[in-house]
Design an enzyme around this catalytic site. Structure first.
Site, mmCIF file in Angstrom:
data_model
loop_
_atom_site.group_PDB
_atom_site.id
_atom_site.type_symbol
_atom_site.label_atom_id
_atom_site.label_comp_id
_atom_site.label_asym_id
_atom_site.label_seq_id
_atom_site.Cartn_x
_atom_site.Cartn_y
_atom_site.Cartn_z
ATOM 1 N N LYS A 1 3.153 -8.896 11.364
ATOM 2 C CA LYS A 1 2.368 -8.957 10.120
ATOM 3 C C LYS A 1 2.692 -10.233 9.349
ATOM 4 O O LYS A 1 3.854 -10.536 9.089
ATOM 5 C CB LYS A 1 2.699 -7.729 9.280
ATOM 6 C CG LYS A 1 1.914 -7.607 7.984
ATOM 7 C CD LYS A 1 1.939 -6.165 7.495
ATOM 8 C CE LYS A 1 1.454 -6.019 6.076
ATOM 9 N NZ LYS A 1 1.215 -4.626 5.706
ATOM 10 N N ARG B 1 -1.925 2.970 14.239
ATOM 11 C CA ARG B 1 -0.853 2.487 15.137
ATOM 12 C C ARG B 1 -1.392 2.387 16.556
ATOM 13 O O ARG B 1 -2.152 3.252 16.991
ATOM 14 C CB ARG B 1 0.337 3.452 15.144
ATOM 15 C CG ARG B 1 1.094 3.519 13.827
ATOM 16 C CD ARG B 1 2.094 2.354 13.692
ATOM 17 N NE ARG B 1 2.740 2.353 12.402
ATOM 18 C CZ ARG B 1 2.312 1.720 11.309
ATOM 19 N NH1 ARG B 1 1.201 1.019 11.348
ATOM 20 N NH2 ARG B 1 2.968 1.777 10.171
ATOM 21 N N ARG C 1 0.849 -1.200 0.000
ATOM 22 C CA ARG C 1 0.000 0.000 0.000
ATOM 23 C C ARG C 1 0.880 1.243 0.000
ATOM 24 O O ARG C 1 2.034 1.199 0.386
ATOM 25 C CB ARG C 1 -0.899 0.018 1.247
ATOM 26 C CG ARG C 1 -1.912 -1.106 1.265
ATOM 27 C CD ARG C 1 -3.091 -0.821 2.153
ATOM 28 N NE ARG C 1 -2.721 -0.332 3.480
ATOM 29 C CZ ARG C 1 -3.351 0.669 4.089
ATOM 30 N NH1 ARG C 1 -4.349 1.292 3.517
ATOM 31 N NH2 ARG C 1 -2.980 1.037 5.294
HETATM 32 P P1 ATP Z 1 -0.305 0.581 7.534
HETATM 33 O O1 ATP Z 1 -0.556 0.769 6.078
HETATM 34 O O2 ATP Z 1 -1.579 0.371 8.284
HETATM 35 O O3 ATP Z 1 0.564 1.633 8.114
HETATM 36 P P2 ATP Z 1 1.928 -1.193 7.278
HETATM 37 O O4 ATP Z 1 2.939 -0.504 8.104
HETATM 38 O O5 ATP Z 1 1.912 -2.679 7.297
HETATM 39 O O6 ATP Z 1 0.462 -0.783 7.681
HETATM 40 P P3 ATP Z 1 1.593 -1.132 4.464
HETATM 41 O O7 ATP Z 1 1.775 0.009 3.557
HETATM 42 O O8 ATP Z 1 0.236 -1.719 4.631
HETATM 43 O O9 ATP Z 1 2.185 -0.667 5.837
HETATM 44 O O10 ATP Z 1 2.532 -2.356 4.016
HETATM 45 C C1 ATP Z 1 3.791 -2.165 3.430
HETATM 46 C C2 ATP Z 1 4.848 -2.525 4.461
HETATM 47 O O11 ATP Z 1 4.828 -3.917 4.657
HETATM 48 C C3 ATP Z 1 6.259 -2.230 3.991
HETATM 49 O O12 ATP Z 1 6.640 -0.948 4.326
HETATM 50 C C4 ATP Z 1 7.092 -3.273 4.731
HETATM 51 O O13 ATP Z 1 7.487 -2.803 5.991
HETATM 52 C C5 ATP Z 1 6.117 -4.376 5.003
HETATM 53 N N1 ATP Z 1 6.391 -5.573 4.201
HETATM 54 C C6 ATP Z 1 6.912 -5.698 2.957
HETATM 55 N N2 ATP Z 1 6.988 -6.982 2.582
HETATM 56 C C7 ATP Z 1 6.519 -7.690 3.634
HETATM 57 C C8 ATP Z 1 6.338 -9.069 3.850
HETATM 58 N N3 ATP Z 1 6.639 -10.003 2.947
HETATM 59 N N4 ATP Z 1 5.818 -9.441 5.057
HETATM 60 C C9 ATP Z 1 5.477 -8.542 5.998
HETATM 61 N N5 ATP Z 1 5.610 -7.215 5.836
HETATM 62 C C10 ATP Z 1 6.127 -6.803 4.663
HETATM 63 C C1 BTN Z 2 0.383 -4.157 2.085
HETATM 64 O O1 BTN Z 2 0.209 -4.660 3.193
HETATM 65 O O2 BTN Z 2 1.003 -3.113 1.915
HETATM 66 C C2 BTN Z 2 -0.212 -4.838 0.875
HETATM 67 C C3 BTN Z 2 0.690 -5.900 0.331
HETATM 68 C C4 BTN Z 2 0.063 -6.628 -0.854
HETATM 69 C C5 BTN Z 2 1.015 -7.607 -1.468
HETATM 70 C C6 BTN Z 2 0.367 -8.457 -2.520
HETATM 71 S S1 BTN Z 2 1.433 -9.751 -3.079
HETATM 72 C C7 BTN Z 2 0.338 -10.108 -4.386
HETATM 73 C C8 BTN Z 2 -0.176 -8.794 -4.915
HETATM 74 N N1 BTN Z 2 0.722 -8.254 -5.915
HETATM 75 C C9 BTN Z 2 1.317 -7.155 -5.515
HETATM 76 O O3 BTN Z 2 2.161 -6.521 -6.173
HETATM 77 N N2 BTN Z 2 0.908 -6.808 -4.277
HETATM 78 C C10 BTN Z 2 -0.088 -7.746 -3.785
#
Ligand code: ATP
Ligand code: BTN
Length: 315
Positions: free
Chosen positions: A180, A312, A115
């Site tokens: 996560k 958070r 995201r």
């Molecule tokens: P929020 O959006 O609510 O702040 P978040 O901190 O999880 O939640 P997102 O934008 O949802 O942020 O998710 C992207 C984040 O997920 C990245 O910045 C990284 O820290 C983390 N991330 C990337 N790959 C993975 C993975 N395979 N498993 C867990 N976390 C991951």
């Molecule tokens: C997040 O938590 O930020 C969302 C992560 C979403 C990851 C999945 S992996 C399959 C699909 N293809 C992508 O490029 N992103 C989503």
């Protein structure tokens, strides 16, 4: 690449002769193939004279022959790749060529999307990365709460593989014991007020035990219940997803709201919601009928929704 990895995935020794015969190449060509899979798939292969080759760690590779017929029972065509930039990006491209619904699945993503423009770390062969393309008709109301419902389906799948403590973090992250384990990214094309296509992207950490580049606490299914068969898990996820999407399409988000709230890890807790420009601190009351977050702030209830928000827990 896939054929050699498939032969080696059990983690046992296989002689150069056996592998050469199976691949129809010489023993020296086997060594070249092994070097290529080490580079392309980031796996380590041990080569022991007299015994042959074995993977440092066994793998559970995705199997089109097992998955495609079962997914087709849901009416989902399967597009499986060894490597793709992003399954969401590929699903968006395929929308021009294919009928929905279809599922794009990959062993690795070179530009996995998270995201808010973040990166989703997607190493080869360990996790699940997939995108389901669906059509949604009937106006914006039909999309309300959809991304939360996808999180619910992923969580149900984790419960059914023996991780009852898996829970949800608004809007659609899935956590196990404060870490996560899965992320969800919905992308939309078309007219949300009329007919549109939604790409439901899901990344689940399955057998990953180490990873570089994740800047927050994370976990994988393996850390809780040991290594699992990714094909079985994919089918369980598909089944839960189909069930939740059907309930959502038939009855709307209100029908799933209570189940969602009862699995929200921060229900009733003090949290801060960040919009990027402003922070709001309050107590989490739950979600509204559209999936927006309800916060009690200084005695007043407020609802928040939108893709750029981040929640958070207050310490
Ligand atoms: P929020 O959006 O609510 O702040 P978040 O901190 O999880 O939640 P997102 O934008 O949802 O942020 O998710 C992207 C984040 O997920 C990245 O910045 C990284 O820290 C983390 N991330 C990337 N790959 C993975 C993975 N395979 N498993 C867990 N976390 C991951
Ligand atoms: C997040 O938590 O930020 C969302 C992560 C979403 C990851 C999945 S992996 C399959 C699909 N293809 C992508 O490029 N992103 C989503």
């Amino acid at each position: 690449m896939n054929k050699l990895l498939r032969l080696l995935q059990d983690g046992h020794f296989h002689s150069g002769q056996e592998l050469g015969e199976a691949l129809g190449v010489s023993r020296s060509a086997v060594w070249k193939h092994v070097q290529r899979i080490q580079a392309d798939a980031s796996v380590t292969v041990y080569r022991v004279p007299g015994r042959g080759y074995r993977l440092a760690e066994s793998l559970s590779l995705l199997d089109e022959e097992e998955l495609a017929p079962k997914l087709s029972r849901f009416g989902w065509a399967l597009h499986l790749y060894d490597s793709i930039d992003s399954t969401n990006a590929e699903a968006l491209r395929l929308l021009q060529l294919e009928h929905v619904p279809f599922l794009v699945l990959a062993e690795t993503q070179t530009s996995g999307r998270g995201r808010r423009g973040r990166r989703w770390v997607s190493p080869f062969g360990h996790n699940l990365y997939f995108s389901l393309a669906i059509r949604v008709q009937g106006g914006a109301g039909r999309l309300a709460g959809l991304s939360l419902v996808v999180g619910l389906a992923v969580m149900q799948a984790l419960h059914s593989v023996g991780i009852p403590q898996a829970g949800l973090k608004w809007p659609n992250d899935v956590y196990i014991d404060g870490r996560k384990v899965a992320g969800i990214l919905l992308e939309l094309t078309g007219d949300p007020a009329d007919v549109c296509h939604v790409i439901i992207g899901v990344g689940v950490n399955v057998n990953m035990v180490e990873a570089a580049g994740i800047d927050q606490l994370w976990t994988s299914i393996k850390e809780h219940v040991g290594m699992i068969d990714r094909n079985q898990l994919m089918l369980t996820l598909a089944d839960k997803l189909r069930g939740c999407l059907e309930r959502h399409a038939d009855f709307g988000f209100p029908a799933l709201k209570l189940e969602w709230e009862s699995n929200h890890i921060w229900q009733g807790r003090s949290c801060t919601l960040s919009t990027g420009t402003q922070d709001y601190s309050g107590v989490v009351l739950g979600v509204d009928n559209e999936g927006g977050l309800r916060l009690m702030i200084d005695g007043c209830e407020r609802s928040f929704s939108g893709g750029e928000l981040s929640l958070r827990l207050d310490q």
